[in-house]
Design an enzyme around this catalytic site. Structure first.
Site, mmCIF file in Angstrom:
data_model
loop_
_atom_site.group_PDB
_atom_site.id
_atom_site.type_symbol
_atom_site.label_atom_id
_atom_site.label_comp_id
_atom_site.label_asym_id
_atom_site.label_seq_id
_atom_site.Cartn_x
_atom_site.Cartn_y
_atom_site.Cartn_z
ATOM 1 N N ASP A 176 14.886 21.870 18.661
ATOM 2 C CA ASP A 176 15.539 20.763 17.968
ATOM 3 C C ASP A 176 16.480 21.375 16.958
ATOM 4 O O ASP A 176 16.094 22.262 16.187
ATOM 5 C CB ASP A 176 14.542 19.821 17.287
ATOM 6 C CG ASP A 176 15.228 18.495 16.964
ATOM 7 O OD1 ASP A 176 15.519 17.747 17.918
ATOM 8 O OD2 ASP A 176 15.515 18.230 15.793
ATOM 9 N N ASN B 74 19.414 18.679 27.713
ATOM 10 C CA ASN B 74 20.779 19.026 27.284
ATOM 11 C C ASN B 74 21.198 20.313 28.010
ATOM 12 O O ASN B 74 20.658 21.390 27.747
ATOM 13 C CB ASN B 74 20.741 19.223 25.751
ATOM 14 C CG ASN B 74 22.049 19.721 25.176
ATOM 15 O OD1 ASN B 74 22.837 20.389 25.844
ATOM 16 N ND2 ASN B 74 22.279 19.409 23.909
HETATM 17 P P1 IMP Z 1 18.821 17.562 19.611
HETATM 18 O O1 IMP Z 1 18.208 18.807 19.041
HETATM 19 O O2 IMP Z 1 18.668 17.478 21.087
HETATM 20 O O3 IMP Z 1 18.376 16.340 18.874
HETATM 21 O O4 IMP Z 1 20.387 17.646 19.439
HETATM 22 C C1 IMP Z 1 20.969 18.407 18.456
HETATM 23 C C2 IMP Z 1 22.456 18.278 18.503
HETATM 24 O O5 IMP Z 1 22.950 19.177 17.519
HETATM 25 C C3 IMP Z 1 23.089 18.725 19.795
HETATM 26 O O6 IMP Z 1 23.314 17.683 20.698
HETATM 27 C C4 IMP Z 1 24.416 19.311 19.314
HETATM 28 O O7 IMP Z 1 25.333 18.322 19.147
HETATM 29 C C5 IMP Z 1 24.094 19.837 17.946
HETATM 30 N N1 IMP Z 1 23.872 21.281 18.059
HETATM 31 C C6 IMP Z 1 22.694 21.942 18.042
HETATM 32 N N2 IMP Z 1 22.891 23.257 18.240
HETATM 33 C C7 IMP Z 1 24.216 23.403 18.404
HETATM 34 C C8 IMP Z 1 25.013 24.543 18.669
HETATM 35 O O8 IMP Z 1 24.577 25.686 18.852
HETATM 36 N N3 IMP Z 1 26.334 24.292 18.759
HETATM 37 C C9 IMP Z 1 26.880 23.062 18.605
HETATM 38 N N4 IMP Z 1 26.179 21.982 18.378
HETATM 39 C C10 IMP Z 1 24.844 22.144 18.277
#
Ligand code: IMP
Length: 201
Positions: free
Chosen positions: A75, A16
Site C-alpha cells: 500500500d 495494479n
Molecule cells: P494503492 O496502494 O493501491 O491504494 O494505490 C496507491 C497509489 O499511489 C497508486 O495507484 C499510485 O497512484 C500511487 N503510487 C504508489 N506508488 C507509486 C509509485 O511508485 N509511483 C507513482 N505513483 C505511485
C-alpha cells in the site's frame, strides 16, 4: 524475530499492473514463483485502514486466506507536505473511477497553487502474510519535490510529477532500474528481504 520466508510460491496481492510488475522485478533474484491476485481472480478488499500499513495488512491477509498461499501486499502513495500529507492513503482515489492520473496530478497541482513548499514523499508499506494469518510489515520512503508539468512516460501513477531529492529527472523519466535503486518500494523491500528472506548467494 521475524518469520523467515521458505515457501516456493507467493501471491502479489495487487490488481495494479504497475505495482505487480515492480514487485515481480524486485522478487526475481529470490527464485520464488509469483502469481498476482488479479491472475487468480481474488476479490479486491475494501481498503478502509487509516495508515499505509493497515491497508497493506488488509490486502495481504485477504489474498493469503483466499488463496491459501503466502501473499505480499503493497500500500503506497504520495504525501505532499503542504497539503497536510494528502493525497496519502487516498492516492489512488484521487484518480477517480477511470484511474486517470492526469486528473490526480492536476488536482495536486491546483491544491499547491500559492504554496511555497513543493516537498513531498512517496511512502510504501509492504506486508507479507502467511495462510495461517501471521504477518510481517515494513515501510519505506523517498523524499522529493513536486514538478509541473508532468514529465516522462516510463512509470505509473504520480511518477511524472515527482522528482526525488538529488535528481534532475522525474521518476517517469528514469529507467526502471534507477527508480528501483532509490524508491520507497525498494526501501521497504530491502527491509523485508533483510528480515525474512535468505541472503542471495
Ligand atoms: P494503492 O496502494 O493501491 O491504494 O494505490 C496507491 C497509489 O499511489 C497508486 O495507484 C499510485 O497512484 C500511487 N503510487 C504508489 N506508488 C507509486 C509509485 O511508485 N509511483 C507513482 N505513483 C505511485
Amino acid at each position: 524475530m521475524p518469520r523467515p520466508f521458505k515457501e516456493p510460491k507467493l501471491v502479489i496481492a495487487s490488481h495494479n499492473p504497475g505495482k505487480v510488475r515492480e514487485i515481480g522485478d524486485l522478487l526475481s533474484p529470490f527464485g520464488v514463483e509469483v502469481v498476482s491476485a488479479g491472475d487468480l481472480g481474488l476479490p479486491e478488499p475494501v481498503e478502509d485502514g487509516l495508515t499505509f500499513i493497515a491497508n497493506a495488512e488488509i490486502k495481504a491477509r485477504t489474498a493469503a486466506l483466499a488463496s491459501n498461499l503466502p501473499a505480499l501486499a503493497d500500500d503506497s502513495g504520495l504525501a505532499v507536505d503542504d497539503l497536510g500529507g494528502e493525497p496519502g492513503i487516498y492516492s489512488a482515489r484521487w484518480a477517480g473511477p477511470a484511474k486517470d492520473f492526469g486528473i490526480a496530478m492536476k488536482k495536486a497541482e491546483q491544491a499547491l497553487e500559492n504554496k511555497n513548499n513543493r516537498s513531498a514523499h512517496f511512502a510504501c508499506a509492504l506486508t507479507l502474510c502467511w495462510p495461517d494469518g501471521h504477518m510481517e510489515s515494513f515501510e519505506g520512503h523517498v523524499q522529493g519535490t513536486m514538478v509541473w508539468p508532468p514529465r516522462g512516460d516510463k512509470g505509473f501513477g504520480y511518477d511524472p510529477t515527482f522528482m526525488a531529492t538529488g535528481h534532475h529527472i522525474t521518476f517517469a523519466e528514469m529507467d526502471p532500474a534507477a527508480k528501483h535503486a532509490i524508491s520507497h518500494r525498494a526501501e521497504a523491500f530491502r527491509k523485508l528481504v533483510d528480515a525474512c528472506f535468505d541472503p542471495v548467494s
